[in-house]
Motif scaffolding. Structure first.
Motif, PDB file in Angstrom:
ATOM      1  N   LEU A 123       1.042  -1.139   0.032  1.00 51.16           N
ATOM      2  CA  LEU A 123      -0.045   0.019   0.083  1.00 51.16           C
ATOM      3  C   LEU A 123       0.804   1.343  -0.072  1.00 51.16           C
ATOM      4  O   LEU A 123       0.378   2.291  -0.304  1.00 51.16           O
ATOM      5  CB  LEU A 123      -1.156  -0.095   1.197  1.00 51.16           C
ATOM      6  CG  LEU A 123      -0.772  -0.226   2.620  1.00 51.16           C
ATOM      7  CD1 LEU A 123      -0.360   1.072   3.329  1.00 51.16           C
ATOM      8  CD2 LEU A 123      -2.046  -0.713   3.329  1.00 51.16           C
ATOM      9  N   PHE A 124       2.138   1.127   0.324  1.00 52.45           N
ATOM     10  CA  PHE A 124       2.984   2.559   0.613  1.00 52.45           C
ATOM     11  C   PHE A 124       3.388   2.791  -0.890  1.00 52.45           C
ATOM     12  O   PHE A 124       3.964   3.724  -1.208  1.00 52.45           O
ATOM     13  CB  PHE A 124       4.135   2.139   1.391  1.00 52.45           C
ATOM     14  CG  PHE A 124       3.802   1.750   2.813  1.00 52.45           C
ATOM     15  CD1 PHE A 124       3.165   2.996   3.525  1.00 52.45           C
ATOM     16  CD2 PHE A 124       3.732   0.809   3.423  1.00 52.45           C
ATOM     17  CE1 PHE A 124       2.839   2.927   4.843  1.00 52.45           C
ATOM     18  CE2 PHE A 124       3.134   0.659   4.635  1.00 52.45           C
ATOM     19  CZ  PHE A 124       2.793   1.522   5.227  1.00 52.45           C
ATOM     20  N   ARG A 126       1.126   2.376  -3.570  1.00 50.11           N
ATOM     21  CA  ARG A 126       0.041   2.023  -4.592  1.00 50.11           C
ATOM     22  C   ARG A 126      -0.128   3.133  -5.536  1.00 50.11           C
ATOM     23  O   ARG A 126      -0.677   2.848  -6.504  1.00 50.11           O
ATOM     24  CB  ARG A 126      -1.075   1.963  -3.664  1.00 50.11           C
ATOM     25  CG  ARG A 126      -1.631   3.051  -2.911  1.00 50.11           C
ATOM     26  CD  ARG A 126      -2.498   2.904  -1.835  1.00 50.11           C
ATOM     27  NE  ARG A 126      -2.972   4.044  -1.178  1.00 50.11           N
ATOM     28  CZ  ARG A 126      -2.487   4.871  -0.281  1.00 50.11           C
ATOM     29  NH1 ARG A 126      -1.238   4.375   0.270  1.00 50.11           N
ATOM     30  NH2 ARG A 126      -2.831   5.711   0.272  1.00 50.11           N
ATOM     31  N   TYR A 127       0.280   4.293  -5.152  1.00 49.20           N
ATOM     32  CA  TYR A 127       0.370   5.300  -6.283  1.00 49.20           C
ATOM     33  C   TYR A 127       1.383   5.439  -7.279  1.00 49.20           C
ATOM     34  O   TYR A 127       1.574   6.414  -8.192  1.00 49.20           O
ATOM     35  CB  TYR A 127       0.171   6.936  -5.472  1.00 49.20           C
ATOM     36  CG  TYR A 127      -1.153   6.763  -4.802  1.00 49.20           C
ATOM     37  CD1 TYR A 127      -2.262   6.605  -5.301  1.00 49.20           C
ATOM     38  CD2 TYR A 127      -0.918   7.428  -3.696  1.00 49.20           C
ATOM     39  CE1 TYR A 127      -3.399   6.600  -4.568  1.00 49.20           C
ATOM     40  CE2 TYR A 127      -2.103   7.590  -2.702  1.00 49.20           C
ATOM     41  CZ  TYR A 127      -3.351   7.144  -3.286  1.00 49.20           C
ATOM     42  OH  TYR A 127      -4.410   7.392  -2.259  1.00 49.20           O
ATOM     43  N   TYR A 128       2.496   4.524  -6.939  1.00 52.84           N
ATOM     44  CA  TYR A 128       3.696   4.853  -7.682  1.00 52.84           C
ATOM     45  C   TYR A 128       4.266   3.439  -8.455  1.00 52.84           C
ATOM     46  O   TYR A 128       5.264   3.512  -8.899  1.00 52.84           O
ATOM     47  CB  TYR A 128       4.876   5.358  -6.752  1.00 52.84           C
ATOM     48  CG  TYR A 128       4.373   6.550  -5.764  1.00 52.84           C
ATOM     49  CD1 TYR A 128       4.181   7.688  -6.550  1.00 52.84           C
ATOM     50  CD2 TYR A 128       4.158   6.289  -4.476  1.00 52.84           C
ATOM     51  CE1 TYR A 128       3.650   8.579  -5.799  1.00 52.84           C
ATOM     52  CE2 TYR A 128       3.821   7.375  -3.691  1.00 52.84           C
ATOM     53  CZ  TYR A 128       3.548   8.598  -4.486  1.00 52.84           C
ATOM     54  OH  TYR A 128       3.110   9.772  -3.526  1.00 52.84           O
TER      55      TYR A 128
ATOM     56  N   GLN B   9      -1.760  -3.496   8.070  1.00 48.58           N
ATOM     57  CA  GLN B   9      -0.795  -2.462   7.395  1.00 48.58           C
ATOM     58  C   GLN B   9      -1.721  -1.161   7.332  1.00 48.58           C
ATOM     59  O   GLN B   9      -2.722  -1.197   6.725  1.00 48.58           O
ATOM     60  CB  GLN B   9       0.012  -2.813   6.114  1.00 48.58           C
ATOM     61  CG  GLN B   9       0.755  -4.059   6.196  1.00 48.58           C
ATOM     62  CD  GLN B   9       1.512  -4.269   5.036  1.00 48.58           C
ATOM     63  OE1 GLN B   9       1.501  -3.371   4.097  1.00 48.58           O
ATOM     64  NE2 GLN B   9       2.033  -5.502   4.737  1.00 48.58           N
ATOM     65  N   ASP B  11      -1.131   3.243   5.576  1.00 52.33           N
ATOM     66  CA  ASP B  11      -0.602   4.321   5.367  1.00 52.33           C
ATOM     67  C   ASP B  11      -1.363   5.321   6.023  1.00 52.33           C
ATOM     68  O   ASP B  11      -2.464   5.743   5.911  1.00 52.33           O
ATOM     69  CB  ASP B  11      -0.827   4.517   3.929  1.00 52.33           C
ATOM     70  CG  ASP B  11      -0.059   5.962   3.141  1.00 52.33           C
ATOM     71  OD1 ASP B  11       0.117   6.886   4.388  1.00 52.33           O
ATOM     72  OD2 ASP B  11      -0.016   6.286   2.185  1.00 52.33           O
ATOM     73  N   ASP B  86      -8.268   1.836   0.451  1.00 50.84           N
ATOM     74  CA  ASP B  86      -6.929   1.355  -0.195  1.00 50.84           C
ATOM     75  C   ASP B  86      -5.676   1.778   0.767  1.00 50.84           C
ATOM     76  O   ASP B  86      -4.447   1.165   0.278  1.00 50.84           O
ATOM     77  CB  ASP B  86      -6.921   1.587  -1.470  1.00 50.84           C
ATOM     78  CG  ASP B  86      -6.538   2.888  -1.895  1.00 50.84           C
ATOM     79  OD1 ASP B  86      -6.518   3.933  -0.854  1.00 50.84           O
ATOM     80  OD2 ASP B  86      -6.133   3.011  -3.198  1.00 50.84           O
ATOM     81  N   ASP B  87      -5.743   2.318   1.784  1.00 50.41           N
ATOM     82  CA  ASP B  87      -4.652   2.786   2.855  1.00 50.41           C
ATOM     83  C   ASP B  87      -4.554   1.648   3.844  1.00 50.41           C
ATOM     84  O   ASP B  87      -3.898   2.495   4.742  1.00 50.41           O
ATOM     85  CB  ASP B  87      -4.627   4.197   3.059  1.00 50.41           C
ATOM     86  CG  ASP B  87      -5.946   4.667   3.492  1.00 50.41           C
ATOM     87  OD1 ASP B  87      -7.113   4.160   3.547  1.00 50.41           O
ATOM     88  OD2 ASP B  87      -5.785   6.245   3.673  1.00 50.41           O
ATOM     89  N   ARG B  89      -4.774  -2.368   5.020  1.00 45.14           N
ATOM     90  CA  ARG B  89      -4.937  -3.855   4.287  1.00 45.14           C
ATOM     91  C   ARG B  89      -4.678  -4.776   5.366  1.00 45.14           C
ATOM     92  O   ARG B  89      -4.045  -4.495   6.387  1.00 45.14           O
ATOM     93  CB  ARG B  89      -3.664  -4.033   3.582  1.00 45.14           C
ATOM     94  CG  ARG B  89      -3.607  -5.065   2.543  1.00 45.14           C
ATOM     95  CD  ARG B  89      -2.434  -5.444   1.694  1.00 45.14           C
ATOM     96  NE  ARG B  89      -2.398  -6.652   1.373  1.00 45.14           N
ATOM     97  CZ  ARG B  89      -3.151  -7.586   0.629  1.00 45.14           C
ATOM     98  NH1 ARG B  89      -4.196  -7.164   0.159  1.00 45.14           N
ATOM     99  NH2 ARG B  89      -3.205  -8.687   0.591  1.00 45.14           N
ATOM    100  N   PHE B 124       8.249  11.925  -3.844  1.00 44.73           N
ATOM    101  CA  PHE B 124       7.682  10.678  -3.705  1.00 44.73           C
ATOM    102  C   PHE B 124       7.798  10.048  -2.404  1.00 44.73           C
ATOM    103  O   PHE B 124       7.222   8.950  -2.196  1.00 44.73           O
ATOM    104  CB  PHE B 124       8.024   9.854  -4.799  1.00 44.73           C
ATOM    105  CG  PHE B 124       7.705  10.617  -5.935  1.00 44.73           C
ATOM    106  CD1 PHE B 124       6.776  10.326  -6.818  1.00 44.73           C
ATOM    107  CD2 PHE B 124       9.146  11.003  -7.015  1.00 44.73           C
ATOM    108  CE1 PHE B 124       6.568  10.917  -8.069  1.00 44.73           C
ATOM    109  CE2 PHE B 124       8.943  11.231  -8.210  1.00 44.73           C
ATOM    110  CZ  PHE B 124       7.659  11.632  -8.674  1.00 44.73           C
ATOM    111  N   TYR B 128       6.691   9.353   3.842  1.00 48.98           N
ATOM    112  CA  TYR B 128       7.177   8.093   4.212  1.00 48.98           C
ATOM    113  C   TYR B 128       8.443   7.926   4.911  1.00 48.98           C
ATOM    114  O   TYR B 128       9.056   7.200   5.364  1.00 48.98           O
ATOM    115  CB  TYR B 128       7.151   7.076   3.007  1.00 48.98           C
ATOM    116  CG  TYR B 128       5.627   7.000   2.466  1.00 48.98           C
ATOM    117  CD1 TYR B 128       4.614   6.878   3.217  1.00 48.98           C
ATOM    118  CD2 TYR B 128       5.561   7.348   1.419  1.00 48.98           C
ATOM    119  CE1 TYR B 128       3.164   6.640   2.597  1.00 48.98           C
ATOM    120  CE2 TYR B 128       4.373   7.415   0.674  1.00 48.98           C
ATOM    121  CZ  TYR B 128       3.146   6.857   1.326  1.00 48.98           C
ATOM    122  OH  TYR B 128       1.820   6.919   0.818  1.00 48.98           O
TER     123      TYR B 128
END
Lengths: 246, 246
Positions: A123-124, A126-128, B9, B11, B86-87, B89, B124, B128
């Motif tokens: 999920l970390f 998911r946009y990339y 998990q 985000d 989707d953030d 799981r 990017f 994180y």
């Protein structure tokens, strides 16, 4: 008047694409808004090497603009980065020749497309990167890449919604896939790319990797000059405009 | 009734934290909403190993819940992941003993904190990892880590807003920093962590790395039993709850 050029990076996730449009946040509009503030409300047009679609990222997009402000390149960089939202960044601003044009002077581009090829999604990322859980035959993909390299009419790999004028002959100087950490990265370098071309190339090559198509079928796909001959269009979020060559 | 446990998990970027609260989206509320839908509107309480703050991520958070639905673990995994945003799981759902408790049975935890230690930020990675442009003395950080390991009263490394009852004695079994790609990753393993403790440890160790404090000053900081003796609290977005031990 001074002409300036700079390299922009952006996270395309929250954008409706590069180019200004009536609805939706765009990268061009954000940069032009920042420049307008610096020019006391005066409009400053920004020109990029080309557009990118919603969700598509860039690490090496080139832009140019002209200004009558007397600011050195480092000052532009600081001022613009301070005003731009945190999903756009500008670097390497330099004075450009009066004749420089970020779009017309382009000699080629490199795109990369990231694939997360493991059972579970991350999920970390998911946009990339595009999650492909199936096992991929890398040797088959590499063989198909060889057929794509060179000068071809890429009509089959161009969105039917394309409004491009002139022919669809382009030269791919490099098509490859390579591992990078726990990801697979497609690399495409060429003289120019048609609308959705990289995403259709990736979608097609993934079908080859999954064994749904044979590598040599790519030859017939190119010859067909018909969008329906090639594979599906891969989603935008794995795609990065990596570098523009001048 | 069956008790189930699973690893989640998330985000943390778009959450107001783990725990249900009146305002703001929370991880607990999202999971409980998904479970409620599966239980025809009946409330199902979810218990985690502990809370995490707004912006803090998890790759190995443990939860448990009980249900009277007759669904095998794989079925729970599919159903919940299909309903969760989707953030978040959930993985590795298993039947748990009736006496299992995700919070009370915790024997220890591992947290990791990611640092992007280079001149320019990386947009990017902006949610994180924490961008630290200054050069860091890794040997000095590692020396300070040695003073942190062991059983200590960590009052100086606990937010003044903490409402913890009982003493603030905890045991850190591992404190270290290691390179990972172009990032530096702090690793902390211990029996338990106080409110904001990892972020204060990181903030303090970064001051050591920048040469603003000497490694051995950490000894006096621990002895002071005073929050103001330690360094700043590092921002939440570099922090990951990595694993919970039982």
């Amino acid at each position: 008047m001074q002409k300036l050029k700079g390299i922009i990076q952006y996270d395309g996730t929250a954008f409706a694409g590069y180019q200004v449009q009536p609805n939706g946040r765009t990268i061009q509009a954000e940069i032009e808004t920042a420049l307008q503030k610096m020019h006391k409300g005066q409009t400053v047009k920004v020109t990029a090497s080309g557009r990118t679609d919603a969700g598509v990222h860039a690490v090496g997009q080139m832009i140019h603009f002209t200004s009558d402000l007397d600011i050195p390149p480092e000052g532009w960089e600081r001022a613009l980065n301070a005003m731009l939202p945190d999903d756009i960044r500008i670097d390497d601003i330099q004075y450009a020749d009066a004749g420089f044009h970020a779009r017309y002077d382009t000699k080629g581009k490199e795109y990369r497309y990231k694939i997360l090829n493991q059972k579970d999604p991350d999920l970390f990322r998911r946009y990339y990167s595009y999650h492909v859980p199936q096992k991929l035959d890398i040797a088959a993909i590499k063989e198909a890449c060889r057929y794509l390299e060179g000068e071809h009419d890429f009509t089959s790999f161009c969105s039917a919604r394309s409004t491009v004028k002139g022919d669809k002959v382009r030269t791919i100087t490099k098509a490859d896939i390579q591992p990078e950490g726990n990801e697979l990265v497609f690399i495409f370098r060429g003289t120019g790319f048609l609308y959705n071309m990289v995403r259709i190339l990736v979608g097609t090559l993934l079908e080859v990797g999954k064994g749904e198509r044979k590598p040599e079928e790519v030859i017939a796909m190119i010859e067909a000059k018909d969008r329906s001959a090639a594979g599906k269009t891969a989603p935008p979020h794995g795609l990065f405009l990596w570098e523009v060559f001048y």
